[in-house]
Design an enzyme around this catalytic site. Structure first.
Site, mmCIF file in Angstrom:
data_model
loop_
_atom_site.group_PDB
_atom_site.id
_atom_site.type_symbol
_atom_site.label_atom_id
_atom_site.label_comp_id
_atom_site.label_asym_id
_atom_site.label_seq_id
_atom_site.Cartn_x
_atom_site.Cartn_y
_atom_site.Cartn_z
ATOM 1 N N GLU A 102 5.567 17.236 17.479
ATOM 2 C CA GLU A 102 6.429 16.595 16.495
ATOM 3 C C GLU A 102 7.842 16.549 17.039
ATOM 4 O O GLU A 102 8.056 16.733 18.244
ATOM 5 C CB GLU A 102 6.382 17.386 15.177
ATOM 6 C CG GLU A 102 6.772 18.852 15.320
ATOM 7 C CD GLU A 102 6.442 19.697 14.092
ATOM 8 O OE1 GLU A 102 5.710 19.204 13.229
ATOM 9 O OE2 GLU A 102 6.919 20.846 14.029
ATOM 10 N N LYS B 58 4.751 24.550 5.761
ATOM 11 C CA LYS B 58 6.178 24.663 6.061
ATOM 12 C C LYS B 58 6.644 26.064 5.651
ATOM 13 O O LYS B 58 7.276 26.252 4.618
ATOM 14 C CB LYS B 58 6.954 23.575 5.313
ATOM 15 C CG LYS B 58 8.274 23.202 5.968
ATOM 16 C CD LYS B 58 8.811 21.905 5.401
ATOM 17 C CE LYS B 58 10.073 21.482 6.135
ATOM 18 N NZ LYS B 58 10.616 20.221 5.595
ATOM 19 N N THR C 250 11.222 20.091 1.144
ATOM 20 C CA THR C 250 12.503 19.403 0.948
ATOM 21 C C THR C 250 12.222 18.009 0.406
ATOM 22 O O THR C 250 11.498 17.228 1.040
ATOM 23 C CB THR C 250 13.281 19.315 2.270
ATOM 24 O OG1 THR C 250 13.350 20.613 2.865
ATOM 25 C CG2 THR C 250 14.692 18.822 2.018
#
Length: 275
Positions: free
Chosen positions: A174, A141, A29
Site C-alpha cells: 500500500e 486498522k 477515520t
C-alpha cells in the site's frame, strides 16, 4: 479540534489506558460532508472486525453509530476519527482486568491538500521502510502505527507526496496512508492484503464499483516493478477519496515511472465523492 470520550466532551485519557501503554485498540477515520459521515456502515464493519481480531469486549454498536452521527451533524466538511481502546488495565500485557473499553471521537478540519491533489495528481517515492508480515492483524486498522510514523518521516524528508510501501518480502502492500490500484488496459489490480496492510473502506468501495463495471479486478501479490508497465496508478483512502499518481520514483538515479492516463480515476471519482 474537539474530543469526546465515551460520549462526553473530554480531551484527557488515563495514562494507564492500554491505548497509551500498548497501542491496544483500533481506529477508523471518516470523511464528514454536509453533516453526514461518509461510508459509515463500512467503517463500523471494519471496527467490528478489529474488535473481534483483538479479542476486545463487546461494544454497543448502535450507540456508537448514533454518537458518530451526532458529532457529524452540523459539520459542513471535516474529519471524524474514532478510536476504540481496550480501556484501563494493569502493568503487564494480560487483558483479563481490562473489561471496559474506551471510545474516543475527535472532529477536525478537512485536509485541503486533498482537493488540490485530486486536481493535480501526486508523486510517489519508494519507502526504504517495509511492513512486517502478520496475517492475524492484516486488514484491521490497529493502533500500532510506528511503521507509518517512520514512513511519514521519510516522505517529509523527500520531495514526494506519498510513499510506495512494500512488505518484508519486497511485495507491494500500500502507501503510507492509502491503498493502491493500477490499471493495464481493462485489467485493474490491487495488492492482496492477507499478510499485512490496511483494508481501507475506500478500497472496499472501489472494489464494489469495479465489480459492476467492465473492468476486470484482481487482488495480486506483485513486486513493485509491475508498476513500471502500468497505464495508470491511483491511490485511495476515506478522506482523499481517490487521487491519480503522476509518477513513481522507485530507484535513485533512474528515471521515474510516469503516467498520463486518468481513465480509471475519472471513472471512480464521482461515485467515491458521493455520500
Amino acid at each position: 479540534m474537539m474530543y469526546w470520550i465515551n460520549g462526553k466532551p473530554c480531551n484527557q485519557l488515563p495514562v494507564n489506558d492500554r491505548a497509551v501503554q500498548f497501542g491496544d485498540g483500533c481506529f477508523t477515520t471518516i470523511r464528514v460532508e454536509q453533516g453526514q459521515a461518509a461510508l459509515l456502515p463500512l467503517h463500523i464493519k471494519r471496527l467490528q472486525k478489529g474488535v473481534e481480531k483483538l479479542f476486545m469486549p463487546a461494544l454497543d454498536w448502535l450507540q456508537l453509530e448514533d454518537h458518530i452521527k451526532q458529532v457529524a451533524t452540523g459539520c459542513e466538511s471535516g474529519v471524524l476519527k474514532v478510536i476504540l481502546s481496550r480501556g484501563v488495565g494493569g502493568r503487564g500485557y494480560g487483558i483479563s482486568d481490562a473489561i471496559e473499553p474506551n471510545q474516543v471521537l475527535s472532529l477536525s478540519s478537512y485536509p485541503e491538500q486533498y482537493v488540490i491533489q485530486r486536481k493535480n495528481g501526486i508523486s510517489l517515492v519508494l519507502s526504504p521502510i517495509v511492513m512486517g508480515i502478520n496475517p492475524h492483524l492484516a486488514g484491521i486498522k490497529h493502533l500500532n502505527r510506528l511503521e507509518q510514523v517512520l514512513i511519514k518521516r521519510f516522505i517529509e524528508q523527500s520531495k514526494a507526496d506519498e510513499a510506495l510501501v512494500l512488505d518484508s518480502d519486497g511485495l507491494l502492500v500500500e502507501c503510507c496512508t492509502a491503498n493502491i490500484f493500477w490499471r493495464k488496459g481493462k485489467n485493474v489490480y490491487t495488492p492482496d492484503l492477507n499478510q499485512c496492510g490496511v483494508e481501507g473502506v475506500m478500497r472496499q468501495k472501489i472494489m464494489q464499483l469495479l465489480a459492476k463495471s467492465d473492468y476486470n479486478l484482481s487482488c495480486v501479490m506483485r513486486y513493485p516493478e509491475v508498476l513500471a508497465h502500468a497505464d495508470e496508478v491511483i491511490i485511495c483512502n476515506s478522506l482523499m477519496p481517490v487521487i491519480a499518481v503522476n509518477q513513481i520514483q522507485a530507484h535513485k538515479n533512474q528515471p521515474a515511472w510516469k503516467y498520463q492516463s486518468r481513465e480509471l480515476h475519472e471513472y471512480l471519482l464521482p461515485a467515491c465523492l458521493r455520500l
